[in-house]
Design a protein around this motif. Sequence first.
Motif, PDB file in Angstrom:
ATOM      1  N   LYS A 134     -45.124  74.367 168.872  1.00  0.00           N
ATOM      2  CA  LYS A 134     -44.491  73.740 167.711  1.00  0.00           C
ATOM      3  C   LYS A 134     -45.593  73.294 166.779  1.00  0.00           C
ATOM      4  CE  LYS A 134     -41.517  69.911 166.255  1.00  0.00           C
ATOM      5  NZ  LYS A 134     -40.752  68.716 166.708  1.00  0.00           N
ATOM      6  N   VAL A 135     -45.517  73.691 165.519  1.00  0.00           N
ATOM      7  CA  VAL A 135     -46.549  73.336 164.539  1.00  0.00           C
ATOM      8  C   VAL A 135     -46.265  71.938 164.002  1.00  0.00           C
ATOM      9  CG1 VAL A 135     -47.664  73.968 162.376  1.00  0.00           C
ATOM     10  CG2 VAL A 135     -46.830  75.759 163.913  1.00  0.00           C
ATOM     11  N   PRO A 136     -47.158  70.975 164.263  1.00  0.00           N
ATOM     12  CA  PRO A 136     -46.928  69.608 163.791  1.00  0.00           C
ATOM     13  C   PRO A 136     -47.154  69.480 162.290  1.00  0.00           C
ATOM     14  CG  PRO A 136     -49.069  69.760 164.837  1.00  0.00           C
ATOM     15  CD  PRO A 136     -48.414  71.091 165.020  1.00  0.00           C
ATOM     16  N   ASP A 137     -46.568  68.473 161.707  1.00  0.00           N
ATOM     17  CA  ASP A 137     -46.772  68.208 160.282  1.00  0.00           C
ATOM     18  C   ASP A 137     -48.241  67.898 160.016  1.00  0.00           C
ATOM     19  OD1 ASP A 137     -44.077  68.528 159.847  1.00  0.00           O
ATOM     20  OD2 ASP A 137     -43.625  66.364 160.000  1.00  0.00           O
ATOM     21  N   GLY A 138     -48.742  68.388 158.917  1.00  0.00           N
ATOM     22  CA  GLY A 138     -50.108  68.064 158.509  1.00  0.00           C
ATOM     23  C   GLY A 138     -51.172  68.925 159.147  1.00  0.00           C
ATOM     24  N   LEU A 139     -50.776  69.922 159.966  1.00  0.00           N
ATOM     25  CA  LEU A 139     -51.772  70.793 160.574  1.00  0.00           C
ATOM     26  C   LEU A 139     -52.481  71.590 159.476  1.00  0.00           C
ATOM     27  CD1 LEU A 139     -52.731  71.647 163.475  1.00  0.00           C
ATOM     28  CD2 LEU A 139     -51.348  73.709 163.134  1.00  0.00           C
ATOM     29  N   LYS A 140     -53.801  71.622 159.531  1.00  0.00           N
ATOM     30  CA  LYS A 140     -54.586  72.234 158.458  1.00  0.00           C
ATOM     31  C   LYS A 140     -55.495  73.321 159.017  1.00  0.00           C
ATOM     32  CE  LYS A 140     -57.974  71.105 154.862  1.00  0.00           C
ATOM     33  NZ  LYS A 140     -58.822  70.032 154.286  1.00  0.00           N
ATOM     34  N   ALA A 141     -55.380  74.526 158.452  1.00  0.00           N
ATOM     35  CA  ALA A 141     -56.235  75.625 158.882  1.00  0.00           C
ATOM     36  C   ALA A 141     -57.623  75.488 158.275  1.00  0.00           C
ATOM     37  CB  ALA A 141     -55.620  76.959 158.471  1.00  0.00           C
ATOM     38  N   ALA A 142     -58.625  75.864 159.034  1.00  0.00           N
ATOM     39  CA  ALA A 142     -60.009  75.815 158.556  1.00  0.00           C
ATOM     40  C   ALA A 142     -60.308  77.023 157.679  1.00  0.00           C
ATOM     41  CB  ALA A 142     -60.974  75.774 159.738  1.00  0.00           C
ATOM     42  N   SER A 143     -61.359  76.899 156.886  1.00  0.00           N
ATOM     43  CA  SER A 143     -61.850  78.012 156.070  1.00  0.00           C
ATOM     44  C   SER A 143     -63.093  78.577 156.740  1.00  0.00           C
ATOM     45  CB  SER A 143     -62.182  77.516 154.655  1.00  0.00           C
ATOM     46  OG  SER A 143     -62.787  78.540 153.896  1.00  0.00           O
ATOM     47  N   PHE A 144     -63.118  79.902 156.954  1.00  0.00           N
ATOM     48  CA  PHE A 144     -64.245  80.546 157.621  1.00  0.00           C
ATOM     49  C   PHE A 144     -65.156  81.204 156.598  1.00  0.00           C
ATOM     50  CE2 PHE A 144     -61.442  79.781 161.060  1.00  0.00           C
ATOM     51  CZ  PHE A 144     -62.211  79.772 162.221  1.00  0.00           C
TER      52      PHE A 144
END
Length: 356
Positions: A134-144
């Motif tokens: 389950k994807v929680p609120d506010g999850l932020k993907a990194a930039s590579f």
Amino acid sequence: MDASRARTRARLYLSLAAFVCSASLVAGCSFGSGASPAQDGTTTQAAPAAANDLQDDYLKVIKDVLPSVVQIRASGDLGSGVVYDDNGHIVTNAHVVGDEKTFKVTTANSEDEQTATLVYAYPQQDLAVIKLNKVPDGLKAASFGDSSKVEVGQIVLAMGSPLGLSSSVTQGIVSATGRTVSEGSTGGGTGATIANMVQTSAAINPGNSGGALVDLDGRVIGIPTLAATDPTLGGTAPGIGFAIPASMVTKVADQIIKDGRVTDSGRAALGITARTVVDDDYQAAGVAVVEVKSGGAADKAGIEPGDIITKIGDTGITTITSLAEALAAEKPGDKVAVTYTRDGSEKTVDVTLGEQ
């Protein structure tokens, strides 16, 4: 060089200028006050301003990237991971997930544990992808970032959960690039030989594995994977850590997410099963071919079980590890000269390498 990096480098030069003056400018330097004269007769506090700017850069990077770094619990083991996309995919080391299929994940902005499931582990490159159920609120993907643009001497931050201390940050520089490193198969390692690793002085401790090595533009340039071992003391060597380059991370992760496995490893292979052999003095003396994959590179070149490989090109081969390191420097499709002995006679044959 982009504008952000140029500004950071300019600030470093400005800081150094407060302490170092050329002979022609000695009269214009004031070491006692730390101030320098401006054209209108006023003074400026260049060094403190530059230091504050650099600190602000650190704080901004940490604020931007740390929410993308998670703690992963697999059974009793702890490691780190980096949020890869908005769908809840997380990239980490294969040795962090081990043989487990399900995990507990703690994000930087929540104390609540999330559950995650293994998508695929690729021990040959010590990389794996897991996915939050389950994807929680506010999850932020990194930039590579682009690994080819990483420079020796640039400042980096390592983020992860060393010794279980979640959301920890250490600082250092890129000490070297292009390192080929073999990790042990004991103590949880996969035994992989990995090429083009980024060497860093930022502290990497147990639990940092799978986390993020980040530049001052807020881009992940590598996944911290292991620290060098001091053979004299038997422990890790401080200030010598290695990270898998971001370009390899994204190549592997994209394939796993799209196809559920690695379809194009980019890793050269002979297509053999082999073991290290020793000479009469019990010293490692080559690699004996135990099995040859039908239709593989070695098979097509006429290499047979029982042959003992002693060279790849001009590189001497004494152990399985040295063979893996020699192959790590090559690519599938490359043609290399393989020297081996058969029934006491030395032979050399050109082999077009396959893919692992």
